[in-house]
Scaffold this active site. Sequence first.
Site, PDB file in Angstrom:
ATOM      1  N   GLY A 374      20.541  81.812  25.497  1.00 41.40           N
ATOM      2  CA  GLY A 374      19.979  83.134  25.251  1.00 41.40           C
ATOM      3  C   GLY A 374      19.679  83.352  23.785  1.00 41.40           C
ATOM      4  N   ALA A 375      20.617  82.982  22.919  1.00 43.53           N
ATOM      5  CA  ALA A 375      20.448  83.161  21.482  1.00 43.53           C
ATOM      6  C   ALA A 375      21.505  82.345  20.762  1.00 43.53           C
ATOM      7  CB  ALA A 375      20.565  84.642  21.106  1.00 43.53           C
ATOM      8  N   ASN A 378      23.216  81.521  14.213  1.00 45.73           N
ATOM      9  CA  ASN A 378      23.112  80.895  12.892  1.00 45.73           C
ATOM     10  C   ASN A 378      23.183  81.958  11.796  1.00 45.73           C
ATOM     11  OD1 ASN A 378      22.176  78.381  14.311  1.00 45.73           O
ATOM     12  ND2 ASN A 378      20.399  79.674  14.687  1.00 45.73           N
ATOM     13  N   GLU A 411      25.152  88.616  18.815  1.00 44.91           N
ATOM     14  CA  GLU A 411      24.900  87.662  17.723  1.00 44.91           C
ATOM     15  C   GLU A 411      25.286  88.237  16.366  1.00 44.91           C
ATOM     16  OE1 GLU A 411      24.415  84.793  18.773  1.00 44.91           O
ATOM     17  OE2 GLU A 411      23.921  85.394  20.813  1.00 44.91           O
ATOM     18  N   GLU A 433      33.238  83.070  21.148  1.00 45.07           N
ATOM     19  CA  GLU A 433      32.431  83.642  22.219  1.00 45.07           C
ATOM     20  C   GLU A 433      33.119  84.809  22.926  1.00 45.07           C
ATOM     21  OE1 GLU A 433      29.527  83.037  22.147  1.00 45.07           O
ATOM     22  OE2 GLU A 433      29.401  81.097  21.144  1.00 45.07           O
TER      23      GLU A 433
END
Length: 999
Positions: A374-375, A378, A411, A433
């Site tokens: 999904g993403a 970084n 994110e 996560e």
Amino acid sequence: MVTHPHENLNMDAVRTGNSALLTSQRRSGYTISRGTLILAVAFFLCTLVTVAVLIYNFATCDKLIPAEDENIVCTTVHLKHKGNDTNATALAVPHHERDVRLPRSIKPLKYNISLEPYLFEGNFTFDGEVQINIVAVEDCYNITMHAVDLNISKNDVSIRRASSNGPTAAAAAEGTELRIRKQYLQEAKQFFVIELYDKLVQSTEYVINIKFSGLIQDTLQGFYRSSYQVGNETRWLASTQFQATDARRAFPCFDEPALKAKFALNIARPKQLSTISNMPRARTRKHDTLPDYEWDYFAESVPMSTYLVAYSISDFSHLSNGTFSVWARHDAIQSASYALSMVPKALKFFEDFFRIPYPLPKIDMIALPDFASGAMENWGLITYRETSMLFEKGVSASTYKQRVATVVAHEVAHQWFGNLVTPTWWSDIWLNEGFASYMEYESLNSIEPDWHVMDQFVVNTLQNVFQLDAMSSSHKISIEVGNPEEINEIFDRISYDKGSTLIRMMGHFLTSPVFRKGLHNYLKELSYRSAEQDDLWHFLTLAAKSEGLLDRNATVKDIMDTWTLQVGFPVVQVTKHPNTNVIRLEQQRFVYKKFHNTANVTQEDPLWWIPITYTTAEELDFENTRPITWIPRSKIYEIESRNLSAADWFIFNIQQSGYYRVNYEIQNWQAIMDHLMDVKKFRQISPSNRAQLIDDAMNLARGGYLSYNLALNLTRYLIHEDDTTAWKAAMNAFNFLDAMFGSMGEYDVFKRYLLKLLDNVYNQLGFSESKNENNMLEHFKRAEILNMACHLGHRQCIAESVRHFQNWMQVPNPDTNNPISPDLRSIVYCTAIAFGTEGEWDFAFERFKKSSVSTEKEILLSALGCSREPWIISRFLKYSISGEDDIRKQDVYRVFMGVTSNVVGQKIAFDFMHTNWEYMKAYLSNAMLTYNMVLEVVTKRFNTKYQFADLEAFIKNELKDSSRSVEQILEHVQDNVNWMDQNYKIIAEWLRNEARRSE
């Protein structure tokens, strides 16, 4: 690839003085002149030196014999096996050893990376050079790092001393190169090893310089390429995906999360393209030798892990808001506006929540046409799949608005949890996560309170992961992993959803102020470093004890180790002791195999520290989630409470804040059901606990802990339920029954019962949409109800869907003029295709190919799988792996998921996968679309012993995979088979009786 062919010494070419030698050999004796002897000796010495040099420079690969459990390939042949090797086929698919941790003798300090990618020359290659400043942690002669699929020649590696800040006795003078003995790739470990003649001296700094080249692959990992169409023109771009172990595919590095360093990146690009990376661009200059290229130099980063390095090269457009920018295809850039608006809101929330400012000067976000997940978080450059970042008002469904908001929040949360403080090793990836998955809800609850995301958490996250964690083949949340295959395997719902659920539970039992205090101290103290879960427990314990929340001898570690270092979760059985005020609490691990596997249980159940909350019919307090007591890791625990013993009924686990299920005596279940059946009183129980009661009851019955007659009796109250959360829990339970009954003769009575429950809520909702655009729960509820109604054959639902779709087919310019509301499209498309002909399918497929809106393409792709025509389904599956027809590799899984959403497509999909297995493996390659994901969806309805036998034979003879995910697929199907034997007739009889009762 530059090769170094082996030179053959032609001895016949050396003829000086050989006539006399050859003549003398015909006699029984011979003499040699002094000059000839000197020449012969000189020749011998020269030959010896020449052969030695050749062997060192060129023959290492051929002469180096690997151990049985590893492949060693010399870097002279560019880390690739030669095509004419006799064992090339056997070595082409490297196995991985389990222990692939790097030695700790070297610590990287800084990388200076220069890359020249060639996107338009037709070969998609790149050249690179990396300088790595390292420090020797101990005296040693080897440097071991990572490299995969990179071409490195022997002469392109050098090492020199960087400074004289340490002992000098055995080291070369400052700046002098060290002598390299040999270098090679240890393929089973993905190690690139440099052996030295000169010692690396402890505490001394050195510089490794390596030139390399490689391919810009299309496998969605490492440094990879993507493309999109503008008219008939294909436009190329390149980007990165390094998590978990793929930075080593882009440049030689120390590719472990704990080995943080600073990064300075320089990228050459065609003048018409743009480059973005983790840090802002510092300057640009012309390329010295490529006239159409420019160099972009990026500022040096803060210390970070290699998997967080990122860069993208594209012709994308961008929008900016101060130091925040979003990048996307030019015709999609306006769809990135909503994501851009979310970033400063999320960033402010987390800065306030953690009380630590965001440490980088900017955040870029880019929507990529091809992206495996999904993403990706970084640091400073967040990369997204288009559907996770682009939301186009009036075209995208409301569900995508929350999806974009959720992913952006997730994110941004990672910029602290994962980036600022990183797990020391992938065993604790849940610290990344799990926290990000929970914090996305915390932030959205503050930013968009009307969305009631905390209620959604219960059904979307907690109850969702219960399904996986109830399997015998589940795994601990903190689990030892070694090679990349094992590491990738734990990026699953256990790490994400169970992790976030446990963090939510901690937040409740510690209270929010104490929880936040502990997190702040953890992040502050360990900034730019790595951590293990014990570090987090330490800081949370200190915070809890400072507020008097824990006894002197108790720690958060004592509690949480029972949840993170053990598999599964408990079910708590609550019973009253007759004629006393004693309530007995008994815990055991909840597993679906209980009813058919009790004879094979050889080990005791694990035990947990369980926070206990409850309320009664008289109290009706569904807000207080602070534990009233704890079950202290004992199988049986008793509490004395007059309020509980005298209550009409009680409910444990308020807001389902604890990660456990609850079972009661029949009398308590019956009293709760009576309360729920009262249309005036049922809302006194909170929505999240109504969802809990449905989910617990139906799954307790599924596992054999409760009778299905009782669980199904509880669902009768749904006839007047109108809450989204409760209906979502019910739909999850009924979806399982639908899968089991779908091809059976009693499906009609199942449909009839469920349609009766849906009748009131369907009439309230219908196809008339709410005017309140921000009422996200209303949108979700309508989608759930209409989707199930149409699936079950609700006549009005089908008629309305077909009418809407036919209207669309008849409008001029259907690609720009779609009269169907975005929130109804997935239902309308799927239903019209399911009950339509080839004409509807072809129309929808044409719209899919012509649409440039990623969310619309995703909905259409899923809906195309709803067809019930076997030949159309087969054709669609063939399209999905053809490499044509605009279906990207990342979306092959979605095709199979759509096809298997109906009972007709299930067997066709499995047979297709079986027949085309070898081709699918080659086509999907390493695109992280693991074949196991496809296998999971094509077998989810399997429930006969014959289907299980087919699956078992396929796995043994063709898949040849013994991974945990395959084990879970087998277990799921075996459980389905056993469930049918145990429960099908009982439920069918209950449904028939219910039908007679309603007549």
